[in-house]
Design a protein around this motif. Structure first.
Motif, PDB file in Angstrom:
ATOM      1  N   ASP A  60      -9.501  12.188  -2.275  1.00  0.00           N
ATOM      2  CA  ASP A  60      -8.299  11.842  -1.530  1.00  0.00           C
ATOM      3  C   ASP A  60      -8.202  10.323  -1.428  1.00  0.00           C
ATOM      4  O   ASP A  60      -9.026   9.592  -1.978  1.00  0.00           O
ATOM      5  CB  ASP A  60      -8.292  12.508  -0.146  1.00  0.00           C
ATOM      6  N   LEU A  61      -7.190   9.850  -0.729  1.00  0.00           N
ATOM      7  CA  LEU A  61      -6.981   8.404  -0.634  1.00  0.00           C
ATOM      8  C   LEU A  61      -8.175   7.697   0.002  1.00  0.00           C
ATOM      9  O   LEU A  61      -8.609   6.643  -0.467  1.00  0.00           O
ATOM     10  CB  LEU A  61      -5.721   8.108   0.185  1.00  0.00           C
TER      11      LEU A  61
ATOM     12  N   ALA B 126      -1.970   8.316  -6.007  1.00  0.00           N
ATOM     13  CA  ALA B 126      -2.202   9.728  -5.701  1.00  0.00           C
ATOM     14  C   ALA B 126      -1.683  10.607  -6.835  1.00  0.00           C
ATOM     15  O   ALA B 126      -2.339  11.586  -7.234  1.00  0.00           O
ATOM     16  CB  ALA B 126      -1.534  10.102  -4.380  1.00  0.00           C
TER      17      ALA B 126
ATOM     18  N   TYR C  18      -0.063   3.828  -2.764  1.00  0.00           N
ATOM     19  CA  TYR C  18      -0.670   5.119  -2.434  1.00  0.00           C
ATOM     20  C   TYR C  18       0.075   6.269  -3.105  1.00  0.00           C
ATOM     21  O   TYR C  18      -0.545   7.217  -3.605  1.00  0.00           O
ATOM     22  CB  TYR C  18      -0.691   5.321  -0.917  1.00  0.00           C
TER      23      TYR C  18
ATOM     24  N   TRP D  58      -8.995  -0.194   1.436  1.00  0.00           N
ATOM     25  CA  TRP D  58      -8.220   0.827   0.722  1.00  0.00           C
ATOM     26  C   TRP D  58      -7.056   0.226  -0.079  1.00  0.00           C
ATOM     27  O   TRP D  58      -5.967   0.764  -0.115  1.00  0.00           O
ATOM     28  CB  TRP D  58      -7.717   1.887   1.706  1.00  0.00           C
TER      29      TRP D  58
ATOM     30  N   SER E 189      -3.091  13.556  -0.654  1.00  0.00           N
ATOM     31  CA  SER E 189      -2.430  12.552   0.166  1.00  0.00           C
ATOM     32  C   SER E 189      -1.636  13.254   1.246  1.00  0.00           C
ATOM     33  O   SER E 189      -1.043  14.301   1.009  1.00  0.00           O
ATOM     34  CB  SER E 189      -1.504  11.676  -0.691  1.00  0.00           C
TER      35      SER E 189
ATOM     36  N   ARG F 220       0.799  -1.224   0.000  1.00  0.00           N
ATOM     37  CA  ARG F 220       0.000   0.000   0.000  1.00  0.00           C
ATOM     38  C   ARG F 220       0.833   1.276   0.000  1.00  0.00           C
ATOM     39  O   ARG F 220       0.456   2.255  -0.650  1.00  0.00           O
ATOM     40  CB  ARG F 220      -0.956   0.009   1.204  1.00  0.00           C
TER      41      ARG F 220
END
Length: 533
Positions: free
Chosen positions: A285-286, A202, A198, A264, A209, A194
């Motif tokens: 956003d995330l 992003a 991420y 997520w 983020s 992740r």
């Protein structure tokens, strides 16, 4: 001499019968089916997760058979449990068990077993058909006591029992009771890839983020793990009651989940919280762009579930590394209990995998209305968009090789066309034989409240829209195509409804004209089916 020959022949026959006859397999007198709602396999210690979330489940797996690559047949509760309890695939989202299908519990009840069902998921109700076959059927409180289960077992300890326990602690929100929030309160772990993912997603999607957002995700994942540990302890308490009653030595346990959880790990579809966030004007956003929960995707995080068989009639410490399905539990439990298998089941008994040389052919399948997945024994996982998935989300076909890409990041569909076509045929075959009817009646107030409580707002809206279109006249449905503002998913639904009706020449002419203007391949295919009817 003749007498001696006859005597020798009798001894020889007895020896042959003794050595060649197959002994009757040991049968359990008690069968326990545990479904832990929203439990993804890779958050259990027995699957290598670093947090000790599952001591009870780990022990069951070490003492029995662990199916390492099991799939649920859908990524949300209702269709998944309809499939498990009927032994059949699903090809349409539905909340209720079809009235004409015999449930797993009804087999045990008709054979004279005492049957008890206990569920804390508000969709697992008598109204939806899940009480059929149970002498006792009761709701469980989340984070509550097991008194109803214990009362049933104590009252029937002198009989054979089939007990179904469905607990929901790992379902969101992930908040364990005070004093049992070990990992939520010490957030600091990010599973899998992740951190790298991420940063990349992003940048690609222009998402907000920040360390604070990542910390919130870590906290939620920690809360989920706390709930998994709580559920594991609750299973341990049920098993302890079997031991207290002196029934454990005659018990067979099957433990699985109805689906997993996103946590997520992948970008969410717009039909769900991501779309609601965008429409509400939130900054992407995330947290509000990635998939937190479940319901409309079929990545392994959402459909790879634990499956353990342990106890009487089963080998100890045997892992099975082949794709299997929850739909297989129905014939498996009947076979273990020595009950007759009925015709029409689409699952296959898992006991065939206990042979020394199991068959090579094996696939596991899972469904949502947007996409389906098929996994083969080599580890190839196809994700195939449905017509609605193409229409609503512009989803593309994907193929992943799980041994090298467990998080499903690299699409290999372009360079493996033969594998794609092989797995596509399996997916289409599963869909062709699955339960294809939607629920006949509109959601009751009870079901509507349950769907809202569990966050299945999109499923609820789709059910309402389907019933509206079923009631609409042919001219009303044709008008959907004349209006350029009609969304693709509504044109697709209108075409499906028209395909179920006898159309006059004027209606067919209108559809042919629409076919020349239609931009969606999914809608075109449905229109062609309607015209060919």
């Amino acid at each position: 001499m003749i007498r001696r020959s006859k005597a020798l022949w009798a001894v020889l026959c007895a020896f042959v019968l003794a050595t060649c006859s197959t002994p009757e397999p040991e049968r359990p007198e008690h069968v326990l089916l545990v479904v832990i709602d929203t439990l993804r396999a890779d958050h259990l210690s027995i699957f290598g997760y670093p947090r000790p979330t599952s001591p009870t489940i780990d022990a069951l797996a070490r003492e029995g058979v662990l199916f390492k690559r099991a799939l649920s047949q859908a990524s949300f509760t209702s269709p998944s449990m309809v499939s498990l309890m009927t032994g059949r695939y699903v090809a349409k989202e539905r909340a209720t068990i079809p009235a004409d299908l015999t449930t797993l519990a009804e087999n045990f009840q008709r054979a004279g077993w005492a049957t008890g069902g206990f569920a804390s998921n508000p969709l697992i109700t008598a109204e939806n058909g899940f009480a059929r076959g149970f002498d006792t059927f009761a709701a469980l409180a989340e984070h509550g006591p097991n008194e109803e289960i214990e009362r049933f077992l104590s009252a029937n300890k002198g009989r054979r029992t089939f007990t179904y326990v469905h607990i929901t602690e790992p379902h969101d929100p992930y908040v364990s009771p005070e004093g049992q929030r070990q990992w939520r309160e010490s957030a600091g772990y990010l599973p899998g890839d992740r951190a790298e993912f991420y940063a990349r997603v992003a940048a690609e999607l222009g998402l907000k983020s920040s360390p604070e957002l990542v910390s919130r995700i870590q906290q939620e994942i920690g809360g989920y793990d706390d709930e998994v540990r709580y559920a594991d302890g609750r299973v341990g308490a049920v098993l302890a009651h079997y031991t207290k009653l002196g029934l454990r030595e005659r018990l067979c346990v099957a433990l699985t989940a109805d689906h997993g959880e996103g946590l997520w790990q992948h970008v969410a579809l717009m039909n769900g919280q991501r779309g609601r966030s965008v429409r509400a004007g939130e900054t992407p956003d995330l947290m509000n762009t990635l998939m937190p929960t479940h319901g409309n995707q079929v990545h392994q995080s959402l459909v790879h579930v634990p499956l353990v068989l342990s106890g009487v009639g089963l080998p100890r410490g045997k892992p099975i590394d082949a794709p299997v399905e929850n739909v297989d539990l129905y014939p498996t439990l009947l076979e273990l209990a020595g009950l007759k298998l009925q015709s029409g089941l689409q699952g296959r008994s898992l006991l065939r995998w206990l042979e020394s040389d199991p068959p090579r052919e094996a696939h596991a399948f899972s469904f949502t209305r947007f996409n389906v997945t098929v996994v083969d024994r080599e580890g190839w996982a196809l994700i195939l968009p449905t017509a609605e998935g193409e229409c609503a989300e512009q989803l593309q076909l994907e193929l992943f090789y799980l041994p090298e890409d467990p998080h499903q990041r690299r699409n290999r569909a372009g360079d493996k066309p033969q594998i794609v076509e092989r797995l596509r045929k399996v997916a289409e075959q599963r869909l062709s034989i699955g339960i294809a009817e939607a629920d006949a009646q509109p959601p009751s107030d009870e079901n509507r409240a349950a769907l809202e409580q569990l966050g299945y707002l999109d499923q609820l809206a789709q059910a309402d829209l389907r019933r509206e279109y079923e009631r609409a006249g042919t001219d009303e449905l044709l008008a959907k195509f004349a209006n350029s503002a009609t969304p693709c998913t509504q044109r697709l639904l209108a075409a499906e409804m028209l395909g179920q009706r006898a159309l006059d020449d004027a209606s067919k002419t209108a559809l042919r004209e629409q076919l020349t203007r239609e931009s969606s391949n999914a809608v075109k295919a449905q229109l062609e089916r309607a015209l060919a009817r």
